[in-house]
Design a protein around this motif. Structure first.
Motif, PDB file in Angstrom:
ATOM      1  N   UNK A  59       6.050   5.699 -10.869  1.00 19.02           N
ATOM      2  CA  UNK A  59       5.347   6.167 -12.072  1.00 19.02           C
ATOM      3  C   UNK A  59       5.358   7.689 -12.158  1.00 19.02           C
ATOM      4  N   UNK A  60       5.149   8.198 -13.369  1.00 22.10           N
ATOM      5  CA  UNK A  60       5.046   9.631 -13.550  1.00 22.10           C
ATOM      6  C   UNK A  60       4.001  10.227 -12.633  1.00 22.10           C
ATOM      7  N   UNK A  61       4.318  11.382 -12.061  1.00 27.74           N
ATOM      8  CA  UNK A  61       3.417  12.042 -11.133  1.00 27.74           C
ATOM      9  C   UNK A  61       3.705  11.742  -9.685  1.00 27.74           C
ATOM     10  N   UNK A  62       4.589  10.787  -9.400  1.00 31.32           N
ATOM     11  CA  UNK A  62       4.955  10.474  -8.017  1.00 31.32           C
ATOM     12  C   UNK A  62       6.356  11.011  -7.732  1.00 31.32           C
ATOM     13  N   UNK A  63       6.722  10.974  -6.454  1.00 33.41           N
ATOM     14  CA  UNK A  63       7.935  11.662  -6.002  1.00 33.41           C
ATOM     15  C   UNK A  63       9.188  11.250  -6.757  1.00 33.41           C
ATOM     16  N   UNK A  64       9.364   9.954  -6.994  1.00 33.03           N
ATOM     17  CA  UNK A  64      10.588   9.490  -7.636  1.00 33.03           C
ATOM     18  C   UNK A  64      10.746   9.981  -9.058  1.00 33.03           C
ATOM     19  N   UNK A  65       9.630  10.166  -9.761  1.00 31.71           N
ATOM     20  CA  UNK A  65       9.686  10.717 -11.117  1.00 31.71           C
ATOM     21  C   UNK A  65       9.781  12.239 -11.080  1.00 31.71           C
ATOM     22  N   UNK A  66       9.043  12.866 -10.187  1.00 35.20           N
ATOM     23  CA  UNK A  66       9.042  14.329 -10.111  1.00 35.20           C
ATOM     24  C   UNK A  66      10.380  14.887  -9.631  1.00 35.20           C
ATOM     25  N   UNK A  67      11.198  14.049  -8.975  1.00 33.92           N
ATOM     26  CA  UNK A  67      12.526  14.505  -8.578  1.00 33.92           C
ATOM     27  C   UNK A  67      13.349  14.904  -9.802  1.00 33.92           C
ATOM     28  N   UNK A  68      13.092  14.263 -10.938  1.00 28.66           N
ATOM     29  CA  UNK A  68      13.784  14.638 -12.171  1.00 28.66           C
ATOM     30  C   UNK A  68      13.488  16.094 -12.509  1.00 28.66           C
ATOM     31  N   UNK A  69      12.225  16.490 -12.397  1.00 31.77           N
ATOM     32  CA  UNK A  69      11.853  17.880 -12.684  1.00 31.77           C
ATOM     33  C   UNK A  69      12.507  18.840 -11.706  1.00 31.77           C
ATOM     34  N   UNK A  70      12.583  18.460 -10.434  1.00 29.19           N
ATOM     35  CA  UNK A  70      13.230  19.317  -9.435  1.00 29.19           C
ATOM     36  C   UNK A  70      14.715  19.470  -9.733  1.00 29.19           C
ATOM     37  N   UNK A 113       6.809  14.884 -19.270  1.00 29.07           N
ATOM     38  CA  UNK A 113       6.921  13.425 -19.227  1.00 29.07           C
ATOM     39  C   UNK A 113       6.891  12.894 -17.801  1.00 29.07           C
ATOM     40  N   UNK A 114       7.559  13.579 -16.859  1.00 27.34           N
ATOM     41  CA  UNK A 114       7.648  13.046 -15.490  1.00 27.34           C
ATOM     42  C   UNK A 114       6.310  13.115 -14.757  1.00 27.34           C
ATOM     43  N   UNK A 115       5.329  13.779 -15.348  1.00 21.84           N
ATOM     44  CA  UNK A 115       3.979  13.791 -14.775  1.00 21.84           C
ATOM     45  C   UNK A 115       3.056  12.788 -15.469  1.00 21.84           C
ATOM     46  N   UNK A 116       3.564  12.083 -16.466  1.00 20.31           N
ATOM     47  CA  UNK A 116       2.774  11.134 -17.258  1.00 20.31           C
ATOM     48  C   UNK A 116       2.793   9.766 -16.578  1.00 20.31           C
ATOM     49  N   UNK A 117       1.649   9.225 -16.146  1.00 18.94           N
ATOM     50  CA  UNK A 117       1.641   7.923 -15.453  1.00 18.94           C
ATOM     51  C   UNK A 117       2.086   6.756 -16.323  1.00 18.94           C
ATOM     52  N   UNK A 172       4.884   6.732 -17.778  1.00 20.22           N
ATOM     53  CA  UNK A 172       6.320   6.621 -17.518  1.00 20.22           C
ATOM     54  C   UNK A 172       6.529   5.878 -16.201  1.00 20.22           C
ATOM     55  N   UNK A 173       7.464   4.950 -16.199  1.00 15.70           N
ATOM     56  CA  UNK A 173       7.825   4.220 -14.979  1.00 15.70           C
ATOM     57  C   UNK A 173       9.343   4.199 -14.890  1.00 15.70           C
ATOM     58  N   UNK A 174       9.890   4.836 -13.853  1.00 17.93           N
ATOM     59  CA  UNK A 174      11.339   4.897 -13.704  1.00 17.93           C
ATOM     60  C   UNK A 174      11.776   4.172 -12.430  1.00 17.93           C
ATOM     61  N   UNK A 175      13.004   3.677 -12.480  1.00 19.84           N
ATOM     62  CA  UNK A 175      13.623   3.106 -11.285  1.00 19.84           C
ATOM     63  C   UNK A 175      14.326   4.217 -10.540  1.00 19.84           C
ATOM     64  N   UNK A 176      14.094   4.295  -9.244  1.00 19.48           N
ATOM     65  CA  UNK A 176      14.839   5.249  -8.440  1.00 19.48           C
ATOM     66  C   UNK A 176      16.308   4.876  -8.394  1.00 19.48           C
ATOM     67  N   UNK A 177      17.154   5.867  -8.144  1.00 17.65           N
ATOM     68  CA  UNK A 177      18.581   5.577  -8.000  1.00 17.65           C
ATOM     69  C   UNK A 177      18.796   4.583  -6.857  1.00 17.65           C
ATOM     70  N   UNK A 178      19.767   3.693  -7.030  1.00 12.89           N
ATOM     71  CA  UNK A 178      20.115   2.785  -5.939  1.00 12.89           C
ATOM     72  C   UNK A 178      20.630   3.611  -4.754  1.00 12.89           C
ATOM     73  N   UNK A 179      20.030   3.403  -3.598  1.00 14.62           N
ATOM     74  CA  UNK A 179      20.457   4.073  -2.375  1.00 14.62           C
ATOM     75  C   UNK A 179      21.260   3.086  -1.540  1.00 14.62           C
ATOM     76  N   UNK A 180      22.523   3.398  -1.325  1.00 11.97           N
ATOM     77  CA  UNK A 180      23.380   2.569  -0.475  1.00 11.97           C
ATOM     78  C   UNK A 180      23.331   3.140   0.939  1.00 11.97           C
ATOM     79  N   UNK A 181      22.860   2.353   1.868  1.00 14.51           N
ATOM     80  CA  UNK A 181      22.837   2.746   3.278  1.00 14.51           C
ATOM     81  C   UNK A 181      23.875   1.917   4.013  1.00 14.51           C
TER      82      UNK A 181
END
Length: 266
Positions: free
Chosen positions: A207-218, A243-247, A249-258
């Motif tokens: 959700x907006x305000x958490x690391x996965x959304x705030x990475x967009x701002x970074x 927007x990325x600080x707005x709760x 908003x709910x985004x999916x993080x990028x798929x991480x292939x390990x």
């Protein structure tokens, strides 16, 4: 003479510290689970490349214990702690030889996808493994769409979609990034002679305000001029920052292939 491609998320940028705070929050739990799947790491020799802020190097130092060795490398080590529990080396994976091993574990997270010479780097890392040693490569696969799971308005969702489209198709490739690399790693490992190749794919919602959304701002802060050159406006970038600080908003993080591959024991 062709100008060398520059790394889009330079550690010298004032906003780099934000990335090194958010990426561990997004990825460390998954990365640690994958490294833990290798078994008991006590006494092992571990190479952490592109160490960033050092969170995984620190975990490896605790996991390997006093009888082990952890070397953390980066082209710019300024974000590593001043008195780390591991060795530190300024090192360029493309230009410099792999640090003297052999290594029981080599880990690189969000590193090779940024390197134009990624295939050659993978082969060199594989060759630096001890018999039975494991190469662990983790990268974002960013070509998948549908990043927005919920948004305060259709216009907000469209703006995030535009950001993602320009990031993947214009901004990152202009700096040598290959958004398809993560999905090609298993085949590259097999071609390099590694065995027991295994990939786990991870993602979650933010959700907006958490690391996965705030990475967009970074990302925008560090590549602002690139996004403007790609066609975004100052007003759009400012709106994304809100927007990325707005709760709502709910985004999916990028798929991480390990992907893990092992050097044959014999």
């Amino acid at each position: 003479m062709k100008t060398p491609l520059s790394y889009v998320f330079d550690n010298d940028h004032p906003e780099a510290a934000d990335r090194h705070g958010q990426l561990p929050a997004i990825l460390d739990e998954f990365t640690i689970a994958r490294l833990s799947s290798l078994g008991d790491l006590t006494g092992l020799r571990c190479l952490e490349t592109g160490a960033g802020g050092g969170s995984i190097a620190d975990w490896l130092a605790r996991a390997t214990g006093p009888s082990g060795r952890v070397l953390a490398t980066d082209v710019n080590t300024r974000h590593l702690p001043p008195s780390p529990s591991y060795d530190v080396l300024v090192h360029d994976l493309e230009k410099d030889p792999v640090p003297d091993g052999p290594w029981d574990v080599i880990h690189a997270r969000l590193v090779l996808l940024h390197l134009p010479g990624r295939e050659a780097v993978l082969r060199r890392l594989a060759s630096a493994l001890a018999p039975g040693g494991a190469l662990v490569l983790e990268d974002f696969e960013t070509t998948f769409r549908k990043l927005v799971l919920a948004a305060p308005s259709p216009q907000a969702a469209e703006l995030v979609d535009l950001y993602h489209e320009l990031l993947v198709e214009r901004v990152l490739p202009a700096h040598g990034n290959d958004p398809t690399w993560a999905g090609r790693v298993p085949a590259a490992m097999l071609e390099a002679g590694l065995t027991d190749v295994d990939t786990v794919i991870h993602s979650r919602s933010w959700p907006g305000g958490t690391a996965g959304a705030l990475l967009i701002a970074a990302n925008i802060a560090q590549a602002r001029e690139d996004f403007l050159a790609a066609g975004m406006t100052e007003a759009q970038l400012a709106e994304l920052g809100r927007l990325v600080a707005d709760p709502r908003l709910l985004v999916r993080g990028h798929f991480t292939y390990s992907t893990i591959g092992r050097r044959p024991s014999a």
